[in-house]
Design an enzyme around this catalytic site. Structure first.
Site, PDB file in Angstrom:
ATOM      1  CB  SER A 212      -1.428  -0.370   1.431  1.00  0.00           C
ATOM      2  OG  SER A 212      -2.444   0.900   0.488  1.00  0.00           O
ATOM      3  CG  ASP A 319      -5.822  -1.338  -4.663  1.00  0.00           C
ATOM      4  OD1 ASP A 319      -5.933  -1.012  -4.024  1.00  0.00           O
ATOM      5  OD2 ASP A 319      -4.651  -2.349  -4.867  1.00  0.00           O
ATOM      6  CG  HIS A 365      -5.480  -1.966  -0.229  1.00  0.00           C
ATOM      7  ND1 HIS A 365      -4.830  -1.567  -1.577  1.00  0.00           N
ATOM      8  CD2 HIS A 365      -4.760  -2.044   0.670  1.00  0.00           C
ATOM      9  CE1 HIS A 365      -3.750  -0.499  -0.945  1.00  0.00           C
ATOM     10  NE2 HIS A 365      -3.998  -0.945   0.054  1.00  0.00           N
TER      11      HIS A 365
END
Length: 549
Positions: A212, A319, A365
């Site tokens: 991330s 995503d 994610h």
């Protein structure tokens, strides 16, 4: 002595079978032992593969210390947002020359209001180290279990908590008690500095990874970290792995005011944030833009062509974080479905020239620190296998050629020298010239004849030595198997979320039940597939098959 030898044989056999299976048959280079002679009292050990013994002993030792231990930075002036000391978690693997460093993710804030809101509503450990535990367990690529983590389980493992809220880019200190510090780039630099005397300086490889915001942080800091280590006298090879940090700077589905992090367009948030954090971007990327446009380097597809260190990209085509900041919402009409479809198409295009990539068509994610990270596949290849393939191929590219004369020949002969037949022709010419030269010499000078005889004897000796070495290698079991063909560039071609059957299951927030994408959407929001199919001019059954196959 006999009893001890038999016990060792049993341990080696059992240990090598267990750990050989767990690690996929790959034995670590750090434990190669060159045994050329053994005393008579050790005759029974001659059939033992010493490499297996070393790895089994190492595994037994390392498995007793599975947690990573917290260390605060020696440089106390480099801090988290609130001024508390930054730090890292470390699990040593003594004897290993491989290091794996992971940057944690967790969004960002970009101005005074958003940072105050983050302080009040987000987990406090994302801005302060005061509540960090003394130890942390690792999963996925951070796991010490070879069944869960077949290729990096025995690497020196470092986990760097994210407490700077700046996508690991800032170099701005705290000026007073009401301010926040943004020192993500400096935190990473000081972690590397602290690790150098612990073995990083003389190691072979450093895999700089992150998820991330940490994945974007890898892109931003990869070249800078490699250059810092070179300046500090280390020859360690630095490679990057960016997980779920490859975002698009496209337009939102529903544009909104930039008042809070989760709904602010990423382009506007980064444009504001880079000034707020005094954010740093890769030097070569920065040269592509003027000062006011350097925020664009936060987006991976813009920075990637300028990077010098190798980077592997892991990115879901759909995503969840990207869809959240793009304000897509739950798809209930044709326009939303088209936007989602085009999102996957646009992301796929940005990955065309990426040499190491794993991009499944899933709605999710992050991946690499999840314990089930091996289950997602494309063309039968899992992420660990693709990443290992890329890492090995990258290492080979950077190794010097074993025979420099071939490299010199290619450089002098030009492009046609790449034709394998050119080498054979060259050898034939040399042999022909040699025979003709021998005819010209005739009986010649006795000294010259003696020199030629000695040369022939030397060549025969060399051939005998090569045969003997090969036979000894077969006896000792040291002949390495040929590496199978591997794939490290994998991008799903199916066009809709979760069309890959190995995608992670989605969880119904009300029942906790794991479900596929389409059934979950139908249950949560009552999607009418007949109505959507009619809008798109399709048969409902064809639409369902298209979305799920």
């Amino acid at each position: 002595m006999l009893f001890l030898t038999v016990v060792l044989l049993v341990l080696v056999r059992e240990g090598s079978e267990v750990f050989g299976r767990s690690v996929g048959g790959h034995l670590s280079d750090e434990f190669a032992i060159d045994v050329t002679k053994l005393a008579d009292s050790e005759a029974l050990m001659t059939q033992v593969h010493m490499k297996d013994l070393a790895e089994a002993v190492h595994a037994c030792g390392s498995m007793g210390f599975t947690d990573m231990k917290l260390h605060k930075l020696r440089n106390t002036s480099v801090t988290c947002n609130d001024g508390s000391p930054a730090g890292y978690y470390l699990r040593r693997s003594h004897g290993s020359k491989r290091w794996l460093l992971f940057l944690e993710g967790g969004w960002y804030c970009f101005d005074q209001a958003s940072c105050r809101n983050r302080w009040a509503n987000m987990p406090r450990n994302l801005m302060s180290s005061k509540g960090w535990p003394d130890r942390k367990k690792g999963s996925g690529i951070l796991s010490p279990d070879p069944e869960e983590n077949p290729y990096w389980w025995n690497a020196n493992t470092v986990y760097v908590p994210y407490c700077s809220s700046d996508v690991w880019s800032g170099v701005s200190p705290r000026h007073d008690k009401d301010d926040f510090a943004f020192m993500g780039a400096l935190i990473l630099q000081e972690v590397l500095r602290d690790l150098l005397p612990l073995g990083l300086k003389n190691s072979k490889t450093l895999l700089l990874s992150g998820s991330s915001a940490g994945g974007t942080g890898v892109i931003l800091n990869l070249d800078r970290s490699a250059e810092f280590l070179r300046r500090e006298g280390s020859s360690v090879q630095v490679q990057g792995v960016a997980d779920s940090g490859w975002f698009l700077d496209n337009k939102q589905y529903m544009p909104t005011e930039c008042t809070e992090t989760l709904s602010c367009a990423p382009t506007e948030a980064i444009r504001r944030g880079i000034q707020w954090w005094n954010g740093q971007v890769p030097e070569r990327c920065a040269r592509q833009y003027n000062k006011d446009e350097q925020w664009r380097c936060f987006f991976g597809y813009r920075a990637y062509p300028t990077l010098q260190a190798p980077l592997f990209v892991i990115q879901w085509l759909f995503d969840e974080a990207q869809m959240m900041v793009n304000n897509v919402g739950t798809p209930v009409d044709k326009e939303q479905w088209n936007y989602i479809h085009n999102l996957g198409v646009d992301l796929r295009k940005t990955l065309t020239n990426v040499t190491g990539v794993f991009a499944p068509a899933c709605l999710a994610h992050t991946l690499i620190t999840k314990s089930d990270w091996m289950t997602v596949q494309m063309k039968g290849v899992s992420l660990p296998n693709a990443l290992h393939c890329w890492e090995q191929s990258t290492n080979k590219v950077d190794r010097p050629l074993r025979h420099n004369r071939h490299r010199k020949h290619r450089e002098e002969a030009g492009p046609m020298a790449d034709d394998p037949s050119s080498y054979a022709n060259e050898r034939k010419d040399r042999r022909r010239e040699g025979k003709e030269g021998a005819k010209d010499v005739g009986s010649g000078d006795p000294v010259e004849r003696a020199g030629r005889r000695e040369g022939r004897r030397g060549r025969r000796r060399n051939r005998r030595n090569r045969r003997n070495r090969k036979q000894r290698s077969l006896l000792w079991g040291k002949v390495e198997p040929q590496e199978p063909t591997c794939v490290s560039q994998l991008v799903d071609s199916c066009p809709w979320p979760h069309c890959n059957p190995t995608c992670p299951k989605l969880r119904n927030p009300f029942t906790g039940e794991e479900m596929d994408f389409i059934p979950l959407m139908m249950e949560l929001v009552g999607i009418d597939m007949n109505a959507i199919a009619e809008q798109m001019g399709m048969d409902p059954d064809d639409l369902v098959r298209m979305l799920t196959s």
